[in-house]
Scaffold this active site. Structure first.
Site, PDB file in Angstrom:
ATOM      1  N   CYS A   1     -13.707  30.728  -2.667  1.00 39.31           N
ATOM      2  CA  CYS A   1     -15.012  30.574  -3.302  1.00 39.31           C
ATOM      3  C   CYS A   1     -15.990  29.867  -2.353  1.00 39.31           C
ATOM      4  O   CYS A   1     -16.453  30.466  -1.393  1.00 39.31           O
ATOM      5  CB  CYS A   1     -14.876  29.855  -4.641  1.00 39.31           C
ATOM      6  SG  CYS A   1     -16.307  30.058  -5.731  1.00 39.31           S
TER       7      CYS A   1
ATOM      8  N   HIS B   1     -10.320  32.045  -7.248  1.00 37.26           N
ATOM      9  CA  HIS B   1      -9.595  30.776  -7.220  1.00 37.26           C
ATOM     10  C   HIS B   1      -8.120  30.992  -7.553  1.00 37.26           C
ATOM     11  O   HIS B   1      -7.707  30.820  -8.707  1.00 37.26           O
ATOM     12  CB  HIS B   1     -10.185  29.806  -8.245  1.00 37.26           C
ATOM     13  CG  HIS B   1     -11.553  29.315  -7.945  1.00 37.26           C
ATOM     14  ND1 HIS B   1     -11.789  28.108  -7.328  1.00 37.26           N
ATOM     15  CD2 HIS B   1     -12.769  29.863  -8.182  1.00 37.26           C
ATOM     16  CE1 HIS B   1     -13.101  27.934  -7.202  1.00 37.26           C
ATOM     17  NE2 HIS B   1     -13.708  28.985  -7.706  1.00 37.26           N
TER      18      HIS B   1
ATOM     19  N   GLU C   1      -5.693  29.122  -6.978  1.00 32.91           N
ATOM     20  CA  GLU C   1      -5.033  27.851  -7.265  1.00 32.91           C
ATOM     21  C   GLU C   1      -5.049  27.490  -8.748  1.00 32.91           C
ATOM     22  O   GLU C   1      -4.321  26.586  -9.172  1.00 32.91           O
ATOM     23  CB  GLU C   1      -5.676  26.726  -6.443  1.00 32.91           C
ATOM     24  CG  GLU C   1      -7.046  26.251  -6.908  1.00 32.91           C
ATOM     25  CD  GLU C   1      -8.185  27.174  -6.507  1.00 32.91           C
ATOM     26  OE1 GLU C   1      -9.346  26.847  -6.844  1.00 32.91           O
ATOM     27  OE2 GLU C   1      -7.933  28.205  -5.860  1.00 32.91           O
TER      28      GLU C   1
END
Length: 219
Positions: A94, A195, A197
């Site tokens: 991002c 994202h 994660e």
């Protein structure tokens, strides 16, 4: 450089690599946790002295203009650019994708990037926070033949508008009939608009770990 894309059977016998997560702003803890789940030593990086300890670096999501400003305030921008130019692997998610782009569309006045990826990126291309969305991406060719789609979370995400000849587009999302790249790789640099994660899926991080290991083996 040919990257490993399948399971690394010899990784158990190799020395552990150290991968940093730029920790001036953004979702640092989630990246650290995911990297540790991949079996590597992961540490936050806030100062030049910490940067020299790592074999690779994750540039997390957050606010790209704030991260740019803090990089300069912490005297990290110049040594980080030097290490990237010297071949240190980096992965940007991002805001991290924005930081690795050579060129930006509608950048804030005075906003700088670290550069390295030959691409033009549009900030907040998918809209504001309320326009966040999820999509399934087919990344089988780069995730070791794993054909399970990756659930990608886009939060105030950028997209790539143009790529240079040496940039490999790994995944795209169709917007109004136009295919917009959202995952790219060039040599030792990897970037995604989304994202990984936050979903509990470690496959992008595992890919980056393989890139870091191979770069160290090739050095």
């Amino acid at each position: 450089m040919t990257l490993e894309t399948g399971p690394d059977a010899s990784s158990a016998t190799r020395p552990s690599v150290s991968i940093g997560v730029l920790a001036v702003q953004g979702d640092v803890r989630e990246h650290l946790d995911t990297l540790r789940a991949c079996g590597v030593h992961a540490l936050p990086v806030r100062r030049p002295a910490e940067l020299v300890q790592v074999d690779g670096l994750v540039l997390p999501g957050g606010e790209s203009t704030t991260i740019d400003r803090l990089l300069r305030a912490f005297h990290l921008a110049e040594p980080l650019q030097e290490r990237l130019a010297a071949g240190m692997p980096a992965y940007g998610s991002c805001a991290g994708m924005i930081l690795l782009a050579d060129r930006l569309v509608e950048a804030h006045a005075g906003q700088q990037t670290l550069g390295g990826l030959d691409m033009l990126v549009r900030r907040n291309a998918f809209g504001r926070q309320v326009d966040s969305f999820e999509a399934d991406l087919d990344l089988a060719d780069v995730l070791g033949g794993d054909h399970e789609p990756m659930r990608a979370v886009f939060i105030r995400a950028p997209w790539v508008e143009e790529v240079g000849d040496d940039v490999e587009v790994l995944a795209s999302v169709e917007v109004d009939g136009v295919s917009r790249p959202v995952a790219v790789r060039q040599d030792h640099l990897l970037a995604t608009s989304f994202h990984p994660e936050v979903t509990g899926d470690p496959r992008i991080h595992a890919l980056f770990v393989r890139m870091v290991r191979q770069a160290r083996d090739d050095a």
